[in-house]
Design a protein around this motif. Structure first.
Motif, PDB file in Angstrom:
ATOM      1  N   ALA A 108     -30.986 -10.410 -12.486  1.00 26.25           N
ATOM      2  CA  ALA A 108     -31.718 -11.177 -13.497  1.00 26.25           C
ATOM      3  C   ALA A 108     -30.788 -12.118 -14.257  1.00 26.25           C
ATOM      4  N   THR A 109     -29.601 -11.635 -14.564  1.00 28.20           N
ATOM      5  CA  THR A 109     -28.639 -12.470 -15.299  1.00 28.20           C
ATOM      6  C   THR A 109     -28.242 -13.685 -14.467  1.00 28.20           C
ATOM      7  N   GLU A 110     -28.009 -13.482 -13.171  1.00 29.94           N
ATOM      8  CA  GLU A 110     -27.617 -14.599 -12.307  1.00 29.94           C
ATOM      9  C   GLU A 110     -28.723 -15.644 -12.214  1.00 29.94           C
ATOM     10  N   ILE A 111     -29.962 -15.195 -12.085  1.00 33.45           N
ATOM     11  CA  ILE A 111     -31.080 -16.142 -11.997  1.00 33.45           C
ATOM     12  C   ILE A 111     -31.224 -16.917 -13.303  1.00 33.45           C
ATOM     13  N   MET A 112     -31.102 -16.200 -14.425  1.00 34.00           N
ATOM     14  CA  MET A 112     -31.262 -16.859 -15.740  1.00 34.00           C
ATOM     15  C   MET A 112     -30.170 -17.905 -15.959  1.00 34.00           C
ATOM     16  N   LYS A 113     -28.973 -17.630 -15.474  1.00 33.62           N
ATOM     17  CA  LYS A 113     -27.886 -18.613 -15.618  1.00 33.62           C
ATOM     18  C   LYS A 113     -28.176 -19.873 -14.806  1.00 33.62           C
ATOM     19  N   LEU A 114     -28.733 -19.673 -13.592  1.00 33.68           N
ATOM     20  CA  LEU A 114     -29.081 -20.825 -12.765  1.00 33.68           C
ATOM     21  C   LEU A 114     -30.158 -21.668 -13.424  1.00 33.68           C
ATOM     22  N   ILE A 115     -31.094 -21.007 -14.089  1.00 32.18           N
ATOM     23  CA  ILE A 115     -32.155 -21.742 -14.788  1.00 32.18           C
ATOM     24  C   ILE A 115     -31.580 -22.522 -15.959  1.00 32.18           C
ATOM     25  N   CYS A 116     -30.750 -21.850 -16.743  1.00 32.63           N
ATOM     26  CA  CYS A 116     -30.168 -22.505 -17.928  1.00 32.63           C
ATOM     27  C   CYS A 116     -29.254 -23.662 -17.536  1.00 32.63           C
ATOM     28  N   ASN A 117     -28.578 -23.537 -16.387  1.00 30.84           N
ATOM     29  CA  ASN A 117     -27.705 -24.619 -15.935  1.00 30.84           C
ATOM     30  C   ASN A 117     -28.480 -25.901 -15.673  1.00 30.84           C
ATOM     31  N   ARG A 118     -29.757 -25.795 -15.506  1.00 34.32           N
ATOM     32  CA  ARG A 118     -30.590 -26.972 -15.273  1.00 34.32           C
ATOM     33  C   ARG A 118     -31.160 -27.542 -16.563  1.00 34.32           C
ATOM     34  N   GLY A 119     -30.763 -26.947 -17.700  1.00 34.65           N
ATOM     35  CA  GLY A 119     -31.228 -27.445 -18.994  1.00 34.65           C
ATOM     36  C   GLY A 119     -32.538 -26.844 -19.437  1.00 34.65           C
ATOM     37  N   ILE A 120     -32.996 -25.833 -18.746  1.00 34.98           N
ATOM     38  CA  ILE A 120     -34.250 -25.175 -19.106  1.00 34.98           C
ATOM     39  C   ILE A 120     -33.927 -23.966 -19.969  1.00 34.98           C
ATOM     40  N   GLU A 121     -34.579 -23.875 -21.156  1.00 34.97           N
ATOM     41  CA  GLU A 121     -34.349 -22.746 -22.052  1.00 34.97           C
ATOM     42  C   GLU A 121     -35.261 -21.582 -21.681  1.00 34.97           C
ATOM     43  N   LEU A 122     -34.812 -20.373 -22.034  1.00 32.03           N
ATOM     44  CA  LEU A 122     -35.552 -19.153 -21.717  1.00 32.03           C
ATOM     45  C   LEU A 122     -35.954 -18.439 -22.998  1.00 32.03           C
ATOM     46  N   SER A 123     -37.182 -17.929 -23.021  1.00 32.65           N
ATOM     47  CA  SER A 123     -37.690 -17.162 -24.154  1.00 32.65           C
ATOM     48  C   SER A 123     -38.015 -15.754 -23.689  1.00 32.65           C
ATOM     49  N   LEU A 124     -37.734 -14.793 -24.574  1.00 30.86           N
ATOM     50  CA  LEU A 124     -38.053 -13.398 -24.278  1.00 30.86           C
ATOM     51  C   LEU A 124     -39.388 -13.079 -24.932  1.00 30.86           C
ATOM     52  N   ASP A 125     -40.409 -12.865 -24.070  1.00 28.11           N
ATOM     53  CA  ASP A 125     -41.781 -12.701 -24.573  1.00 28.11           C
ATOM     54  C   ASP A 125     -42.051 -11.249 -24.961  1.00 28.11           C
TER      55      ASP A 125
END
Length: 808
Positions: free
Chosen positions: A690-707
């Motif tokens: 999960a951490t690796e996927i989230m880093k790839l997402i953030c590297n694209r400038g997309i922010e993540l929220s914990l719902d």
């Protein structure tokens, strides 16, 4: 006067002779004669050729020709009737000559010829001719038959030898038909006559039969049956013999005996009552019985007592001359073991015999039994399989229809977390666990109950002859207790439990499928309640399941027919003047018949059936496309973002990053205008991945929220580890914010924790000004809820945006 009557023709050129002859025959005593007369040679010849008369009287003088010439012509034409020559002279030479030419008699006319003499001559001639014809016919028959025939004197002088025996005694290239054969020149004749002499001397029988082996003149040994009779004839003893060639029959008997002795099957010949007369060696090899053990014993004694009821019917069938094929019953061998034998019985009433053959089918029976067992049992655990289980359930349903007071129950057992054990420790360990589980299930239930493995880690237990539901629940409690004990698999100690669905029988059940379906529904209800649970089926469960099935079916159609639509709920800054920060994208389903179906009702089904990936991709693509459209129209500024929910399946989908890149490329949307919301449960299954996927997402400038923060099992370590930017406070805390001190403290702690970690906070479900005030004072950054706006379709969002612009 005798009844005998004969037609006589006189060939004579003198009418006076005709009159004399007629007168002589008129006074005949032994027969009557009808005399006819022709007076020329030619007329006589024609009459002889016509062969109408029984006897012919020829005068020696016929004009220029003689009766001898006419006789010669008659013989040459094949006349077989008697001819008597009449002459006025007594001449020995003429007498000898006419007799040599074939005349039956020679009479001298005149005073010496009387009526009785002429009558006797005619009758004797007719008798001799008939006897000669009979001898000729008999000779022809004897020459024509296939069997050899001979006649000899008592001393062995041959009187007759037919063609068949000649061919046996001499080489066929040198036939001696009609020529006497000296016995001394034929070893076969010597052997035949010698055998007759020996029998005559030793047994004094007038008739005897014996088999002989002869060496034929054609170089082949022949086996013959010699029948010889000694008879008295004309004051002498004659030997009459017949030789019947039985070589082929003996060969057939030899081959039959060879087959009889070499056959693997049990062969026997018995009398009509079944008493053995002959058996082959296979009886000894198969059942241990020698001929001495069985000869004189009855075939029917081999039938076991439990098979004896059919004995009389079988015997009646054989007595009617009918064959019996495929008669199967067990036979006790000499050593006490039992063999299955398939019998074929063929009666021969005319011989008063019964022929039988038996084949050992013990192995076939064992194979069939093994195949039946394998067909009805699970190969891994030895429990009943689905087929056997369905059969037993069918019988249980039918039994309750006859005995309504006797109930049964079905327990659907599914191991908890078996997949994890199987995947992590290997299928070999998983199989061993299933074997031990099956053993414990069998140990808990009664002998009359059935335990079946349906497949995988699913088991079905049939409890029979129950009075109340509590009887079944007692078994459920024992099962739960037994399965919660540890399992020792080699060096490993493993724990598991089971979810159990319970169905108690009633007369409304008509189908096995319905019972299993309901037990399965109850099992899934138990599984939803947590590990080691059980649930008793009721009609409400069925209706709920039916509703889920209907939704699943409609859901597949909805994806194709695009019945989904997106709603957008504003995310507002809690600091005055409460500016718009973005929208949370919410999925709605407009069913053509049921109307609006909430996401909470169909999203779990979509996740379970795997359809959620298609839906999530559709939501993400259409949301990005819609925001890009608003930006292009100038409806929103570039700092307004969309927050899209990701399901756990889509988050774990290996193609997620590719899908994001593809959609952003297609829509040309700035990644900073997109935020993705992830639930806590999506992260904790595999935190490293999960951490690796989230880093790839953030590297694209997309922010993540914990719902839905605070409703799961979050830990501070995870908050520090995951690259999230926003925490969303669940509406369950916001709802009780004003009337629950505990909720207030929790919300305050979440906000403070987020600030300490550098996270933004968004409160869900803000519906009252008091909630807004409290959240603002606590330092919450943003909120969403009906206080600001309910979720809006895209068409109404533009009106909402216009109102915001007008207010500012």
């Amino acid at each position: 006067m005798s009844d005998l009557s004969y037609q006589v023709l006189l060939i004579d050129d003198d009418e006076d002779d005709y009159i004399v002859t007629r007168d002589l025959l008129q006074d005949s005593e032994q027969a009557s004669f009808e005399l006819n007369w022709v007076n020329t040679f030619q007329a006589g010849l024609e009459a002889l050729h016509a062969d109408f008369y029984d006897v012919y009287l020829l005068d020696y003088r016929l004009g220029a020709k003689t009766g001898l010439e006419l006789l010669q012509a008659a013989v040459e034409s094949g006349l077989r009737k008697p001819v008597i020559l009449l002459t006025g002279l007594s001449n020995y030479d003429i007498d000898r000559q006419c007799m040599a030419m074939g005349a039956s008699d020679y009479l001298v006319k005149g005073n010496l010829l009387t009526g009785p003499l002429l009558e006797r001559s005619i009758l004797h001639a007719i008798e001799r001719t008939q006897a000669a014809a009979e001898i000729c016919l008999l000779t022809h028959v004897l020459q024509s038959i296939h069997d050899g025939v001979y006649m000899a004197t008592e001393e062995g002088a041959l009187l007759f030898l037919n063609q068949s025996l000649r061919q046996l005694c001499t080489h066929p290239a040198k036939p001696t038909l009609g020529q006497p054969l000296d016995p001394l020149q034929s070893p076969i004749l010597q052997q035949l006559l010698s055998q007759g002499n020996q029998n005559r001397q030793t047994q004094k029988n007038s008739t005897f039969k014996t088999e002989l082996s002869l060496e034929s003149s054609i170089g082949l040994d022949r086996t013959v049956l010699l029948s010889e009779s000694w008879v008295k004839a004309q004051q002498q003893t004659l030997r009459f013999g017949m030789i019947h060639d039985i070589t082929e029959r003996k060969q057939a008997e030899l081959e039959r005996d060879r087959f009889f002795n070499l056959a693997i099957d049990l062969l026997f010949i018995a009398d009509a009552d079944g008493v053995f007369k002959r058996i082959n060696p296979s009886w000894l090899a198969t059942l241990g019985y020698a001929a001495d053990d069985l000869l004189g014993q009855s075939f029917w004694q081999f039938m076991l007592p439990e098979d004896q009821h059919s004995k009389q019917d079988l015997q009646d069938t054989l007595a009617q001359g009918q064959d019996i094929n495929g008669l199967e019953f067990q036979v006790r061998s000499k050593d006490g073991t039992y063999h299955w034998i398939a019998w074929n019985l063929v009666p021969f009433p005319q011989e008063n015999l019964l022929y039988g053959s038996g084949r050992d089918i013990t192995q076939r029976k064992a194979s069939a039994a093994r195949l039946t067992y394998e067909t009805l049992h699970d190969s891994l655990t030895g429990l009943d399989n689905r087929v056997c289980c369905l059969n037993r359930l069918e019988l249980a349903i039918e039994h309750q229809k006859r005995q309504p007071h006797e109930h049964f129950a079905v327990l659907f057992v599914d191991l908890d977390n078996f997949k994890y054990i199987n995947d992590s420790l290997g299928h070999l360990v998983g199989d061993q666990l299933l074997i031990q589980v099956s053993q414990r299930l069998k140990a808990v239930v009664r002998g009359i109950d059935g335990v079946a493995r349906l497949g995988g880690d699913e088991f079905l237990i049939l409890l029979e002859k129950l009075d109340h539901l509590n009887d079944a629940l007692k078994t459920v409690y024992r099962l739960q207790k037994e399965l919660q004990k540890s399992f020792q698999l080699g060096a490993r100690e493993i724990f598991t439990s089971a979810s159990i669905g319970v169905v108690f029988s009633n007369l409304s059940y008509q189908s096995v499928d319905d019972i299993i379906r309901d037990a399965d529904i109850a099992m899934y209800r138990a599984k939803s309640q947590g590990k080691s649970s059980y649930a008793i089926f009721d009609q409400t469960m069925y209706l709920q399941t039916l509703r889920l099935v209907e939704i699943e079916t409609a859901l597949r159609k909805a994806i194709k027919t695009q019945e989904f639509c997106l709603y957008y709920q504003p995310l507002v800054n809690l600091n005055p003047p409460h500016q718009l920060k973005g929208f949370e994208v919410l999925l709605r389903w407009h069913h053509p018949d049921q109307g609006l179906i909430p996401a909470s009702e169909f999203i779990p089904i979509a996740e379970e059936t795997g359809q959620i990936n298609v839906i999530d991709e559709w939501v993400l693509r259409n949301a990005c496309k819609q925001l890009k459209t608003w930006q292009a129209k100038g409806k929103v500024t570039m700092d307004v973002y969309l927050s899209v929910n990701l399901s756990g399946q889509q988050f774990r989908n290996p193609s997620l990053i590719y899908t994001l890149d593809t959609i952003l490329t297609e829509t040309q949307l700035d990644p900073q205008c997109l935020k993705l919301e992830i639930t806590e449960s999506s992260l904790i299954q595999n935190t490293q991945a999960a951490t690796e996927i989230m880093k790839l997402i953030c590297n694209r400038g997309i922010e993540l929220s914990l719902d839905d923060f605070g409703t799961g099992f979050s830990s501070l370590r995870y908050l520090q580890q995951f690259p999230i930017s926003t925490i969303k406070i669940d509406r369950s805390f916001v709802d009780g914010l004003n009337n629950s001190d505990r909720n207030f403290r929790i919300t305050s702690a979440i906000v403070n924790l987020a600030k300490a970690l550098g996270f933004n906070t968004i409160a869900e479900g803000v519906e009252a000004h008091e909630q807004l005030t409290e959240l603002h004072e606590l330092g919450c950054d943003a909120g969403q809820g009906y206080l600001f706006s309910k979720p809006l379709p895209a068409t109404k969002v533009e009106s909402y945006l216009a109102q915001i612009i007008a207010c500012t």
